[in-house]
Design an enzyme around this catalytic site. Structure first.
Site, mmCIF file in Angstrom:
data_model
loop_
_atom_site.group_PDB
_atom_site.id
_atom_site.type_symbol
_atom_site.label_atom_id
_atom_site.label_comp_id
_atom_site.label_asym_id
_atom_site.label_seq_id
_atom_site.Cartn_x
_atom_site.Cartn_y
_atom_site.Cartn_z
ATOM 1 N N CYS A 131 -0.938 5.563 -7.809
ATOM 2 C CA CYS A 131 -1.012 6.039 -6.432
ATOM 3 C C CYS A 131 -0.595 7.500 -6.395
ATOM 4 O O CYS A 131 0.373 7.892 -7.060
ATOM 5 C CB CYS A 131 -0.091 5.190 -5.550
ATOM 6 S SG CYS A 131 -0.071 5.684 -3.824
ATOM 7 N N HIS A 174 -6.399 -1.212 -1.561
ATOM 8 C CA HIS A 174 -5.250 -0.322 -1.800
ATOM 9 C C HIS A 174 -5.091 0.655 -0.627
ATOM 10 O O HIS A 174 -3.973 0.869 -0.130
ATOM 11 C CB HIS A 174 -5.478 0.439 -3.114
ATOM 12 C CG HIS A 174 -4.394 1.406 -3.485
ATOM 13 N ND1 HIS A 174 -3.623 1.262 -4.618
ATOM 14 C CD2 HIS A 174 -3.952 2.551 -2.889
ATOM 15 C CE1 HIS A 174 -2.754 2.271 -4.692
ATOM 16 N NE2 HIS A 174 -2.941 3.069 -3.643
ATOM 17 N N GLU A 175 -6.208 1.234 -0.177
ATOM 18 C CA GLU A 175 -6.136 2.219 0.912
ATOM 19 C C GLU A 175 -5.818 1.560 2.252
ATOM 20 O O GLU A 175 -5.059 2.111 3.056
ATOM 21 C CB GLU A 175 -7.440 3.029 0.989
ATOM 22 C CG GLU A 175 -7.769 3.828 -0.261
ATOM 23 C CD GLU A 175 -6.612 4.648 -0.799
ATOM 24 O OE1 GLU A 175 -5.827 5.186 0.003
ATOM 25 O OE2 GLU A 175 -6.465 4.732 -2.032
ATOM 26 N N HIS A 178 -2.242 1.070 2.680
ATOM 27 C CA HIS A 178 -1.510 2.272 3.111
ATOM 28 C C HIS A 178 -1.424 2.372 4.635
ATOM 29 O O HIS A 178 -0.392 2.784 5.167
ATOM 30 C CB HIS A 178 -2.165 3.541 2.564
ATOM 31 C CG HIS A 178 -1.701 3.930 1.198
ATOM 32 N ND1 HIS A 178 -0.370 4.081 0.867
ATOM 33 C CD2 HIS A 178 -2.400 4.219 0.064
ATOM 34 C CE1 HIS A 178 -0.270 4.438 -0.406
ATOM 35 N NE2 HIS A 178 -1.478 4.521 -0.915
#
Length: 204
Positions: A131, A174-175, A178
């Site tokens: 990351c 993953h995004e 966030h």
């Protein structure tokens, strides 16, 4: 001046200095939805995020700007708590070194992305995940869904639904994590980082 005001200036190129690191509270917040129709500021922000990813994958620009390579970026990583992500996954050369017909398998700026369906089967990248907001190596399988269906809006305000599998599905998850205040290592088994659940797909 807010982080967004600084980043959307015409002359500004996003660099690693703009990316906040783990420990910053913005990375643990649930980000706010962007309002539609999109403001010029949010459209420009998305375009700047995509520009950063392209620069990070270009050896010349990456060296010039001191960038780590990335395939995804979320607005909270820029200290902007909005539900905006950019993903840029390049296709690789074939075994004979020929360039791919299409440069990217996934290239999209997504506003208010949301996972609306997912597979029962789980998956993890064999080499783990990294990351841009984490400057240390964190080993272990990051357990995610092997397939996801994602709804999102583009910069024109049009709604899209896409089905993703494999690596592209991992990148988008993953995004989206966030914008939900989740870091990738939250999904690693702390007791046994390389535990493989029954039926879990390991993506090489």
């Amino acid at each position: 001046m807010s982080a967004q005001d600084k980043i959307i200036k015409a002359s500004h190129l996003i660099t690693m200095d703009d990316i906040i690191r783990e420990g910053n509270p913005t990375l643990r917040k649930e980000a706010s939805e962007v309002s539609l129709p999109l403001s010029d500021e949010d459209i420009i922000l998305g375009e700047k995020m995509m520009q950063f990813l392209k620069h990070s994958q270009d050896p010349v620009m990456a060296e010039k700007l001191g960038l780590r390579g990335g395939v995804g970026l979320a607005a909270p990583q820029l200290d902007i708590s909005k539900r905006i992500i950019a993903v840029l996954v390049p296709n690789m050369e074939d075994s004979e070194g020929n360039p791919p017909k299409e440069a990217y398998s996934l290239q999209e700026i997504m506003y208010n992305p949301k996972i609306v369906a997912h597979s029962v089967q789980e998956a993890a990248l064999a080499d783990g995940e990294g990351c841009l907001s984490v400057d240390r190596l964190v080993e272990g399988y990051v357990v995610r869904h092997s397939r996801v269906t994602v709804d999102y809006y583009d910069k024109k305000g049009d709604k899209h639904r896409i089905k993703l599998k494999g690596y592209n599905a991992i990148v988008v998850q993953h995004e989206i994590d966030h914008i939900n205040g989740i870091m990738f290592y939250d999904r690693i088994n702390s007791q046994n980082p390389f535990a493989i659940k029954e039926g879990m797909l390991i993506i090489e």
